[in-house]
Design a protein around this motif. Structure first.
Motif, PDB file in Angstrom:
ATOM      1  N   ASP A 155       0.827  -1.216   0.000  1.00 12.58           N
ATOM      2  CA  ASP A 155       0.000   0.000   0.000  1.00 12.58           C
ATOM      3  C   ASP A 155       0.856   1.258   0.000  1.00 12.58           C
ATOM      4  N   VAL A 156       1.850   1.300   0.880  1.00 15.38           N
ATOM      5  CA  VAL A 156       2.691   2.494   1.004  1.00 15.38           C
ATOM      6  C   VAL A 156       3.541   2.693  -0.247  1.00 15.38           C
ATOM      7  N   LEU A 157       4.073   1.619  -0.797  1.00 13.96           N
ATOM      8  CA  LEU A 157       4.926   1.746  -1.984  1.00 13.96           C
ATOM      9  C   LEU A 157       4.130   2.188  -3.202  1.00 13.96           C
ATOM     10  N   VAL A 158       2.887   1.743  -3.310  1.00 17.09           N
ATOM     11  CA  VAL A 158       2.031   2.218  -4.398  1.00 17.09           C
ATOM     12  C   VAL A 158       1.726   3.700  -4.199  1.00 17.09           C
ATOM     13  N   GLU A 159       1.375   4.074  -2.983  1.00 12.78           N
ATOM     14  CA  GLU A 159       1.030   5.460  -2.676  1.00 12.78           C
ATOM     15  C   GLU A 159       2.204   6.401  -2.932  1.00 12.78           C
ATOM     16  N   THR A 160       3.427   5.954  -2.633  1.00 10.03           N
ATOM     17  CA  THR A 160       4.613   6.805  -2.781  1.00 10.03           C
ATOM     18  C   THR A 160       5.323   6.600  -4.120  1.00 10.03           C
ATOM     19  N   LYS A 161       4.755   5.746  -4.975  1.00  9.15           N
ATOM     20  CA  LYS A 161       5.281   5.515  -6.322  1.00  9.15           C
ATOM     21  C   LYS A 161       6.709   4.966  -6.314  1.00  9.15           C
ATOM     22  N   GLU A 162       6.974   4.104  -5.378  1.00  3.94           N
ATOM     23  CA  GLU A 162       8.282   3.439  -5.300  1.00  3.94           C
ATOM     24  C   GLU A 162       8.203   2.134  -6.096  1.00  3.94           C
ATOM     25  N   TRP A 163       8.241   2.276  -7.427  1.00  6.91           N
ATOM     26  CA  TRP A 163       7.948   1.130  -8.288  1.00  6.91           C
ATOM     27  C   TRP A 163       8.995   0.029  -8.208  1.00  6.91           C
ATOM     28  N   GLU A 164      10.266   0.375  -8.111  1.00  7.17           N
ATOM     29  CA  GLU A 164      11.302  -0.655  -8.054  1.00  7.17           C
ATOM     30  C   GLU A 164      11.201  -1.465  -6.775  1.00  7.17           C
ATOM     31  N   ARG A 165      10.964  -0.781  -5.674  1.00  9.38           N
ATOM     32  CA  ARG A 165      10.800  -1.489  -4.398  1.00  9.38           C
ATOM     33  C   ARG A 165       9.545  -2.354  -4.428  1.00  9.38           C
ATOM     34  N   LEU A 166       8.491  -1.822  -5.013  1.00 12.06           N
ATOM     35  CA  LEU A 166       7.248  -2.582  -5.129  1.00 12.06           C
ATOM     36  C   LEU A 166       7.480  -3.850  -5.942  1.00 12.06           C
ATOM     37  N   ALA A 167       8.175  -3.711  -7.068  1.00  7.61           N
ATOM     38  CA  ALA A 167       8.448  -4.869  -7.924  1.00  7.61           C
ATOM     39  C   ALA A 167       9.254  -5.921  -7.178  1.00  7.61           C
ATOM     40  N   ALA A 168      10.232  -5.491  -6.397  1.00 10.34           N
ATOM     41  CA  ALA A 168      11.073  -6.431  -5.655  1.00 10.34           C
ATOM     42  C   ALA A 168      10.247  -7.219  -4.642  1.00 10.34           C
ATOM     43  N   ILE A 169       9.302  -6.558  -4.006  1.00 12.05           N
ATOM     44  CA  ILE A 169       8.463  -7.224  -3.009  1.00 12.05           C
ATOM     45  C   ILE A 169       7.531  -8.233  -3.677  1.00 12.05           C
ATOM     46  N   ILE A 170       6.908  -7.825  -4.784  1.00 11.53           N
ATOM     47  CA  ILE A 170       5.995  -8.740  -5.487  1.00 11.53           C
ATOM     48  C   ILE A 170       6.756  -9.946  -6.025  1.00 11.53           C
ATOM     49  N   GLU A 171       7.955  -9.727  -6.486  1.00 12.45           N
ATOM     50  CA  GLU A 171       8.749 -10.816  -7.054  1.00 12.45           C
ATOM     51  C   GLU A 171       9.092 -11.866  -6.008  1.00 12.45           C
ATOM     52  N   THR A 172       9.408 -11.428  -4.787  1.00 15.04           N
ATOM     53  CA  THR A 172       9.826 -12.369  -3.749  1.00 15.04           C
ATOM     54  C   THR A 172       8.643 -12.971  -2.978  1.00 15.04           C
ATOM     55  N   ALA A 173       7.483 -12.327  -3.034  1.00 14.53           N
ATOM     56  CA  ALA A 173       6.314 -12.832  -2.306  1.00 14.53           C
ATOM     57  C   ALA A 173       5.767 -14.082  -2.988  1.00 14.53           C
ATOM     58  N   SER A 174       5.280 -15.016  -2.205  1.00 17.27           N
ATOM     59  CA  SER A 174       4.680 -16.225  -2.778  1.00 17.27           C
ATOM     60  C   SER A 174       3.274 -15.918  -3.256  1.00 17.27           C
ATOM     61  N   ARG A 175       2.800 -16.718  -4.194  1.00 20.30           N
ATOM     62  CA  ARG A 175       1.429 -16.541  -4.683  1.00 20.30           C
ATOM     63  C   ARG A 175       0.428 -16.730  -3.537  1.00 20.30           C
ATOM     64  N   ALA A 176       0.716 -17.681  -2.658  1.00 22.44           N
ATOM     65  CA  ALA A 176      -0.184 -17.942  -1.536  1.00 22.44           C
ATOM     66  C   ALA A 176      -0.309 -16.714  -0.638  1.00 22.44           C
ATOM     67  N   ASP A 177       0.816 -16.042  -0.383  1.00 23.61           N
ATOM     68  CA  ASP A 177       0.772 -14.845   0.458  1.00 23.61           C
ATOM     69  C   ASP A 177       0.036 -13.707  -0.242  1.00 23.61           C
TER      70      ASP A 177
END
Length: 233
Positions: A90-112
């Protein structure tokens, strides 16, 4: 003085329905008007550290001067590393931190990701569709399966749209094998959900799950009608 009295009662657990939640904001506004902006910022910072979120981030930035915003933004990002997955996204989307957001989505499991509300994952997917289409596909799969696994049949339409988008992104990025593996997995896990799986098969075949267009239906009726007339003649 009265705000401080209310805050004291709040700490004693006297407000079970959280009716005093605005007292903290009011306290900071008063501190700022009294020329004690630094105290207001310290209060907001403690709240953010305790529970990072879009709201606590925005509250913190109200008491940060323009010249210091970059510094405090970085400090906020460091704290965010300890927050739950939903708050981080939520915070990374709100602050437009796209690279950090991408890194989090990449490492997160589909289940999570599938455990998260659509209010969190859908905005993230939209922001990543052009920047990181494969990660957007990952989010769309998680959103779709979240609905199907919960057996929320009245939302199957939304789930199918998510999976249709995921397929489009995967194929566009040359991940046809990945899509086929996913389709096989979905068939095996949800074959008994007839109202879902029959329409999912349309997607898997590259057709729309939402039925033919009005024009296509009209053409089909005209063709059938013409064939029937010729047969009768």
């Amino acid at each position: 003085e009265w705000v401080e009295r209310g805050r004291a009662l709040e700490k004693q657990g006297r407000f079970s329905n959280r009716s005093a939640w605005e007292l903290q904001d009011l306290e900071r506004q008063i501190l700022k008007k009294l020329g004690r902006g630094a105290d207001a910022r310290i209060s907001a910072w403690k709240d953010y550290q305790r529970a990072p979120s879009v709201y606590s981030y925005e509250e913190l930035m109200k008491f940060v001067s323009k010249g210091e915003r970059a510094e405090w933004h970085q400090k906020a990002l460091e704290v965010l590393a300890c927050a739950d997955l939903s708050s981080r996204i939520d915070v990374l989307v709100e602050t437009k931190e796209w690279e950090r957001l991408a890194a989090i989505i990449e490492t997160a499991s589909r289940a999570d990701l599938a455990k998260l509300s659509h209010y969190t994952t859908e905005p993230a997917a939209k922001r990543l569709e052009k920047r990181q289409p494969l990660l957007a596909a990952k989010l769309h799969v998680a959103m779709g399966l979240r609905i199907v696994e919960a057996k929320k049949s009245k939302y199957y339409e939304a789930a199918l749209r998510n999976l249709e988008k995921a397929r489009a992104f995967l194929l566009a990025e040359g991940r046809a094998e990945e899509w086929e593996a996913l389709a096989t997995e979905i068939r095996a896990a949800h074959q008994r959900k007839r109202s879902f799986i029959s329409r999912f098969e349309r997607i898997a075949e590259g057709r729309s799950a939402h039925g033919p267009s009005f024009l296509d239906r009209a053409k089909k009726r005209w063709s059938e009608g013409a064939g029937g007339s010729e047969g009768k003649s």
